[in-house]
Design a protein around this motif. Structure first.
Motif, PDB file in Angstrom:
ATOM      1  N   ALA A  25     -27.342 -14.459  30.789  1.00  0.00           N
ATOM      2  CA  ALA A  25     -26.361 -14.500  29.696  1.00  0.00           C
ATOM      3  C   ALA A  25     -26.797 -15.467  28.612  1.00  0.00           C
ATOM      4  O   ALA A  25     -26.656 -15.188  27.413  1.00  0.00           O
ATOM      5  N   LYS A  26     -27.319 -16.608  29.006  1.00  0.00           N
ATOM      6  CA  LYS A  26     -27.792 -17.592  28.029  1.00  0.00           C
ATOM      7  C   LYS A  26     -28.924 -17.010  27.191  1.00  0.00           C
ATOM      8  O   LYS A  26     -28.959 -17.170  25.961  1.00  0.00           O
ATOM      9  N   ASN A  27     -29.832 -16.306  27.846  1.00  0.00           N
ATOM     10  CA  ASN A  27     -30.960 -15.688  27.166  1.00  0.00           C
ATOM     11  C   ASN A  27     -30.486 -14.575  26.226  1.00  0.00           C
ATOM     12  O   ASN A  27     -30.892 -14.483  25.061  1.00  0.00           O
ATOM     13  N   ILE A  28     -29.583 -13.744  26.729  1.00  0.00           N
ATOM     14  CA  ILE A  28     -29.064 -12.619  25.959  1.00  0.00           C
ATOM     15  C   ILE A  28     -28.318 -13.102  24.716  1.00  0.00           C
ATOM     16  O   ILE A  28     -28.499 -12.574  23.609  1.00  0.00           O
ATOM     17  N   ALA A  29     -27.471 -14.118  24.889  1.00  0.00           N
ATOM     18  CA  ALA A  29     -26.715 -14.645  23.755  1.00  0.00           C
ATOM     19  C   ALA A  29     -27.640 -15.299  22.736  1.00  0.00           C
ATOM     20  O   ALA A  29     -27.506 -15.095  21.522  1.00  0.00           O
ATOM     21  N   GLY A  30     -28.586 -16.082  23.237  1.00  0.00           N
ATOM     22  CA  GLY A  30     -29.497 -16.801  22.357  1.00  0.00           C
ATOM     23  C   GLY A  30     -30.344 -15.883  21.496  1.00  0.00           C
ATOM     24  O   GLY A  30     -30.669 -16.212  20.345  1.00  0.00           O
ATOM     25  N   LYS A  31     -30.687 -14.714  22.033  1.00  0.00           N
ATOM     26  CA  LYS A  31     -31.520 -13.770  21.296  1.00  0.00           C
ATOM     27  C   LYS A  31     -30.700 -12.763  20.494  1.00  0.00           C
ATOM     28  O   LYS A  31     -31.271 -11.893  19.826  1.00  0.00           O
ATOM     29  N   GLY A  32     -29.380 -12.887  20.582  1.00  0.00           N
ATOM     30  CA  GLY A  32     -28.539 -11.972  19.830  1.00  0.00           C
ATOM     31  C   GLY A  32     -28.483 -10.578  20.412  1.00  0.00           C
ATOM     32  O   GLY A  32     -28.058  -9.626  19.733  1.00  0.00           O
ATOM     33  N   TRP A  33     -28.868 -10.414  21.668  1.00  0.00           N
ATOM     34  CA  TRP A  33     -28.843  -9.102  22.312  1.00  0.00           C
ATOM     35  C   TRP A  33     -27.425  -8.689  22.686  1.00  0.00           C
ATOM     36  O   TRP A  33     -27.164  -7.507  22.880  1.00  0.00           O
ATOM     37  N   LEU A  34     -26.550  -9.659  22.820  1.00  0.00           N
ATOM     38  CA  LEU A  34     -25.127  -9.384  22.948  1.00  0.00           C
ATOM     39  C   LEU A  34     -24.490 -10.064  21.745  1.00  0.00           C
ATOM     40  O   LEU A  34     -24.491 -11.288  21.633  1.00  0.00           O
ATOM     41  N   THR A  35     -23.987  -9.294  20.822  1.00  0.00           N
ATOM     42  CA  THR A  35     -23.544  -9.831  19.536  1.00  0.00           C
ATOM     43  C   THR A  35     -22.289 -10.695  19.670  1.00  0.00           C
ATOM     44  O   THR A  35     -21.546 -10.607  20.649  1.00  0.00           O
TER      45      THR A  35
END
Length: 380
Positions: free
Chosen positions: A157-167
């Motif tokens: 989740a941290k990775n996904i949020a940081g990369k904007g993959w989950l807006t």
């Protein structure tokens, strides 16, 4: 003078009680310099008296390669009862660092962690999002809570949020969906975590409200998310929850670790507005960990109370507060003597650091095995 400026001369104090109080006051503060953590980890393996304290209160902070090398070099010297204090450092490593030192780390980590490290280090967007959805589904359908699966989901989740993959918009939708529910889904709980990672200010009121929810995992994530903002907007939103029994502990934690003048003032106001001695003791400790000279009168007032709730060991807290600020008090020597005598009782005359389970303070792991601190579990 900022909080960090105030405690900087004491981060590696040779005074056991001062070192102990500094560690307690930085445990959940998000902006501790990486160099400080590296030096504290080095100290943990050269000063057995403080080893347990240092390893217990620093894992929430990121470690660099130098700190990791110190941990790996010395982990085999630890008493087996302390090994569990080192594992969280390894669990939270950046994927690139974990993969570089995989051979040395594998004996200490469940094999399931490596799939996540590899995904974050080398996975493409579709693979990472797919793995995340799979983990969330496992959490939602499992008969019991699985710490490792939840950790894996948080890590991604941290990775996904940081990369904007989950807006930000999608995170907002997940939060809105469960906003009025007593119990949040795991997807919404992880959205709370991501709102903290991204500092999504529009969700501060909802995050503050979660502090009163009955789900400790959810309330804990909201507390951590709110602390991450380090803003007076959060202080304003959280202040009302300090007066409510069902949210007091988590609201107190947020205000303890948001190191602003406004936060310290709210704590002092709350102290003056409650007659609950146990709550006063806990607020006293939280105020002390701000190290604000403006709090001195409240601190002195509390120390004059004839009765104590037993929720907080007042002597080491008072000693640390006045010494770190360089303030004189006639009872400094007395507090130090009492605090050290109590510590020696726990050590039972041995030079070996106390085993965590033998001393259950408010900030220690709860004896029920939940993995939470005593003050946020059975010690509430």
């Amino acid at each position: 003078m900022t909080f960090l400026d105030t405690i900087q001369p004491h981060v590696l104090s040779n005074d056991f009680l001062i070192q102990q109080q500094v560690l307690h006051s930085i445990e959940e503060y998000p902006h501790v310099p990486e160099e400080w953590i590296t030096n504290l980890i080095k100290k943990a393996f050269t000063n057995r008296e403080l080893q347990t304290e240092i390893l217990m209160y620093t894992p929430k902070h990121s470690v660099n390669e130098e700190a990791l090398q110190v941990l790996l070099k010395n982990v085999n010297t630890l008493d087996s009862s302390l090994l569990h204090l080192v594992v969280p450092f390894f669990e939270n490593l950046p994927a690139s660092l974990a993969l570089t030192y995989r051979d040395q780390l594998e004996p200490y980590l469940d094999s399931r962690y490596w799939r996540i490290f590899e995904l974050e280090g080398n996975g493409v967007k579709e693979d990472v999002l797919g793995a995340y959805e799979e983990l969330v589904s496992l959490l939602e359908t499992a008969d019991s809570f699985d710490h490792i699966v939840y950790f894996q989901a948080k890590y991604l989740a941290k990775n996904i949020a940081g990369k904007g993959w989950l807006t930000k918009e999608k995170i907002g939708e997940l939060l809105k969906k469960d906003k009025r529910k007593k119990w949040y889904s795991f997807s919404a709980t992880l959205a709370v975590y991501m709102a903290g990672v991204l500092r999504l200010e529009e969700h501060i009121p909802q995050l503050a409200g979660i502090l009163a929810k009955p789900d400790d995992t959810l309330a804990g994530e909201a507390s951590t998310a709110l602390i991450a903002f380090q803003s007076d907007e959060v202080v304003k939103a959280v202040a009302p929850y300090l007066a409510k029994d069902d949210s007091f502990v988590y609201a107190l934690s947020v205000l303890e670790y948001i190191k602003t003048e406004a936060s310290a003032q709210v704590l002092m106001n709350a102290y003056n507005q409650t007659d609950n001695l146990a709550n006063q003791d806990m607020i006293f400790e939280a105020i002390a960990h701000h190290y604000s000279k403006d709090s001195a009168l409240v601190m002195k007032k509390h120390l004059e109370n004839e009765y104590q709730s037993g929720m907080v060991e007042l002597e080491p807290v008072a000693y640390g507060y006045f010494k770190i600020l360089g303030l004189h008090h006639r009872d400094l020597s007395f507090w130090k003597q009492v605090a050290l005598e109590n510590e020696m009782e726990f050590r039972e005359g041995s030079q070996t650091p106390i085993v965590v389970e033998e001393k259950v303070g408010r900030n220690d792991p709860c004896i029920c095995g939940s993995g939470k601190k005593n003050k946020k579990c059975c010690g509430k």
